[in-house]
Design a protein around this motif. Structure first.
Motif, short mmCIF file in Angstrom:
data_model
loop_
_atom_site.label_atom_id
_atom_site.label_comp_id
_atom_site.label_asym_id
_atom_site.label_seq_id
_atom_site.Cartn_x
_atom_site.Cartn_y
_atom_site.Cartn_z
N ALA A 28 -9.77 -11.58 6.63
CA ALA A 28 -8.81 -12.24 5.75
C ALA A 28 -9.43 -12.50 4.38
N LEU A 29 -10.74 -12.78 4.35
CA LEU A 29 -11.42 -13.04 3.08
C LEU A 29 -11.39 -11.84 2.15
N VAL A 30 -11.35 -10.62 2.73
CA VAL A 30 -11.33 -9.42 1.88
C VAL A 30 -9.91 -8.88 1.72
N GLY A 31 -8.91 -9.64 2.20
CA GLY A 31 -7.52 -9.29 1.93
C GLY A 31 -6.79 -8.57 3.03
N ALA A 32 -7.40 -8.38 4.21
CA ALA A 32 -6.73 -7.67 5.31
C ALA A 32 -5.78 -8.61 6.04
N THR A 33 -4.57 -8.13 6.30
CA THR A 33 -3.58 -8.94 7.00
C THR A 33 -2.82 -8.08 8.00
N GLY A 34 -2.14 -8.74 8.93
CA GLY A 34 -1.24 -8.06 9.85
C GLY A 34 -1.88 -6.99 10.70
N GLN A 35 -1.16 -5.88 10.87
CA GLN A 35 -1.63 -4.80 11.74
C GLN A 35 -2.90 -4.16 11.20
N ALA A 37 -8.68 -3.03 11.93
CA ALA A 37 -10.05 -3.15 11.40
C ALA A 37 -10.92 -3.97 12.35
N ALA A 38 -10.34 -5.01 12.97
CA ALA A 38 -11.11 -5.85 13.90
C ALA A 38 -11.54 -5.04 15.12
N GLY A 39 -10.65 -4.22 15.66
CA GLY A 39 -11.02 -3.39 16.81
C GLY A 39 -12.16 -2.43 16.48
N TYR A 40 -12.12 -1.88 15.30
CA TYR A 40 -13.17 -0.97 14.82
C TYR A 40 -14.51 -1.71 14.75
N VAL A 89 -13.88 -6.54 -5.53
CA VAL A 89 -13.07 -5.43 -6.03
C VAL A 89 -11.97 -5.08 -5.02
N THR A 90 -12.31 -5.07 -3.73
CA THR A 90 -11.31 -4.75 -2.70
C THR A 90 -10.18 -5.78 -2.71
N ARG A 91 -10.54 -7.05 -2.82
CA ARG A 91 -9.53 -8.10 -2.83
C ARG A 91 -8.61 -7.98 -4.04
N GLU A 92 -9.17 -7.68 -5.20
CA GLU A 92 -8.35 -7.51 -6.39
C GLU A 92 -7.48 -6.27 -6.27
N MET A 93 -8.03 -5.19 -5.71
CA MET A 93 -7.27 -3.96 -5.55
C MET A 93 -6.12 -4.16 -4.55
N ALA A 94 -6.31 -5.06 -3.58
CA ALA A 94 -5.27 -5.31 -2.57
C ALA A 94 -3.99 -5.85 -3.20
N LYS A 95 -4.09 -6.44 -4.38
CA LYS A 95 -2.90 -6.95 -5.07
C LYS A 95 -1.93 -5.84 -5.44
N TYR A 96 -2.44 -4.60 -5.46
CA TYR A 96 -1.62 -3.48 -5.92
C TYR A 96 -1.18 -2.58 -4.76
N GLY A 97 -1.33 -3.07 -3.52
CA GLY A 97 -0.76 -2.38 -2.37
C GLY A 97 -1.74 -1.55 -1.58
#
Length: 467
Positions: free
Chosen positions: A124-131, A136-139, A260-268
């Protein structure tokens, strides 16, 4: 297998040749590993689910933190063993190698025990949500328990480089890359395991890499002694003096990547998928740049241990010269091949435009990252590992967040990449300046003006008290 000559090979001969040979051989091993990581993304993209590629990107960001710790410990092994071989102290070299190996095993066990129960919060800290977060958690539940294996292999490879065995340090990574390349399509497609299949292939590759690296180090050089608790305890403070700053400095890189990943997540998800491809592509194309710090470190260490400060300074300049030539050539190649590269990943929209941007002018920014790596190698091997920590954290925070926020606000996802590159240029200049100050007077703290020579030289050059 016969014991090899353990002479300080980097204290003689052409430094450009040493830099080139060590960098290219180190990079071949890295390229094999990262090429398979890139193939992971290609295979996952073939499954036709964008969320899988995005999940791999988020998982890679988390994994980078664990790899950073192992890289920091390998830097410690390389610096200590390199100095000892340069000073012709083979027993010291073995004891140092064994102590750092034990520390890497302990750390590699503890980190997953702490992280895995909290993996959802970390994602969640790096912007991952939902499915995407669930995938990613299983990996990560498959890969992170092998952190100890990865750490031990990195330490063994660093020890091989410290002995000047460039080819021996290359082969384990080639083996691991080969194992991963064979198992990836088998597990992902044939057995239908998808993202988890890619993770299991990585686990098998780590085991193979560790087995070969340890085998070479033990049978070629008797590089490790039987670890004893009293030896580890005795060496812990000295090792920690390099390991803690090196680990903290290396951990800064995934912090910057996470920003950078978190900021990029704002764009989909499309933008995150584009960033994931770039993050997997960069280590393949610029593997020589990434290998430069580990490759050049033993050259610094051996010449410093032998008292050849003239060759230490020449090594710094030869490293920067080699870096500039390589980055120019590879950036031109990326520009020519930008369309086929985008087509390989079926990239469209934002993802395609981000790949075009990187394969254009932004690839040249790899020089600035490489310059920081060369400077950090000088800090870690000349007794100032704290500077590596400071430079890395400044670059990955002050040199990342304000820049990606400002340029992202102007140009969106593309501005995030541009801001990251410009921040790197600023702190590369700082790193080069500080590196030259350290090399010109390694016994003097260039920031505080304090002379550290007596203590440092006793630590580097003299016999230790256990004999």
């Amino acid at each position: 297998m016969a014991l090899q000559d353990t002479g300080a090979s980097f204290t003689q001969g052409s430094l450009m040749r040493h830099v080139s040979v060590m960098s290219f051989t180190s990079s071949i091993g890295l390229m094999a590993i990262f090429a398979v990581d890139l193939l992971d993304i290609v295979f996952i993209s073939m499954l036709g689910r964008d969320e899988l590629a995005a999940a791999a990107g988020y998982a890679s960001t988390i994994m980078f933190f664990f790899s950073a710790v192992n890289i920091g410990l390998s830097i410690t092994a390389g610096a200590l063993v390199g100095r000892a071989t340069g000073a012709d102290e083979p027993l010291d070299a073995r004891e140092y190698a064994s102590s750092v190996a034990v520390i890497s095993v302990v750390v590699g066990i503890l980190l997953p025990l702490v992280a895995l129960p909290n993996i959802a919060a970390l994602l969640a800290l790096v912007g991952a949500t939902g499915q995407v977060a669930e995938l990613a958690a299983g990996y990560l539940w498959i890969i992170l328990p092998t952190t100890m294996v990865s750490g031990l292999s990195m330490v063994a490879v660093a020890v091989l480089r410290a002995y000047g065995d460039a080819r021996g340090a290359m082969y384990p990574a080639l083996l691991g890359g080969g194992v991963n390349a064979v198992l990836d399509p088998l597990l992902i497609f044939t057995l239908g395991m998808g993202l988890n299949g890619a993770a299991m292939a990585t686990v098998a590759a780590r085991v193979a890499t560790m087995a070969m690296a340890m085998g070479f180090a033990v049978f070629r050089y008797r590089a490790f002694s039987v670890p004893r608790p009293q030896c580890v305890a005795r060496d812990f403070r000295e090792a920690a003096g390099i390991a803690l700053p090196a680990v903290l400095g290396t951990v800064a890189t995934p912090v910057g990547t996470a920003i950078v990943t978190r900021e990029m997540a704002k764009y989909g998800h499309d933008a995150v998928a584009g960033l994931a491809v770039i993050n997997r592509m960069v280590p393949v194309v610029f593997s020589v740049v990434l290998a430069l710090s580990g490759a050049i470190g033993p050259i610094f260490g051996q010449n410093f241990g032998a008292g050849r400060l003239d060759r230490v300074q020449e090594t710094f300049f030869e490293g920067l010269k080699f870096l500039a030539i390589y980055v120019l050539v590879m950036s031109a190649l990326l520009f020519v091949l930008r369309a086929p590269i985008a087509g390989l990943f079926d990239a469209t929209g934002t993802m395609r435009s981000l790949l075009y941007l990187y394969c254009g002018p932004l690839a040249l920014a790899s020089f600035f990252n490489g310059a920081i790596f060369v400077s950090n190698a000088s800090f870690n091997n000349l007794g100032h590992p704290g500077y590596s920590t400071g430079v890395n954290w400044a670059r990955q925070t002050l040199g990342t967040l304000p820049f990606v926020l400002a340029f992202g606000a102007i140009w969106g996802a593309h501005g995030v990449l541009i801001g990251q590159a410009l921040g790197g240029a600023v702190f590369a200049a700082v790193a080069i300046w500080l590196g030259l100050r350290v090399i010109q007077a390694p016994c003097r703290d260039p920031l505080r003006g304090q002379y550290t020579c007596p203590e440092m030289r006793m630590q580097v050059m003299s016999n230790r008290s256990y004999r």
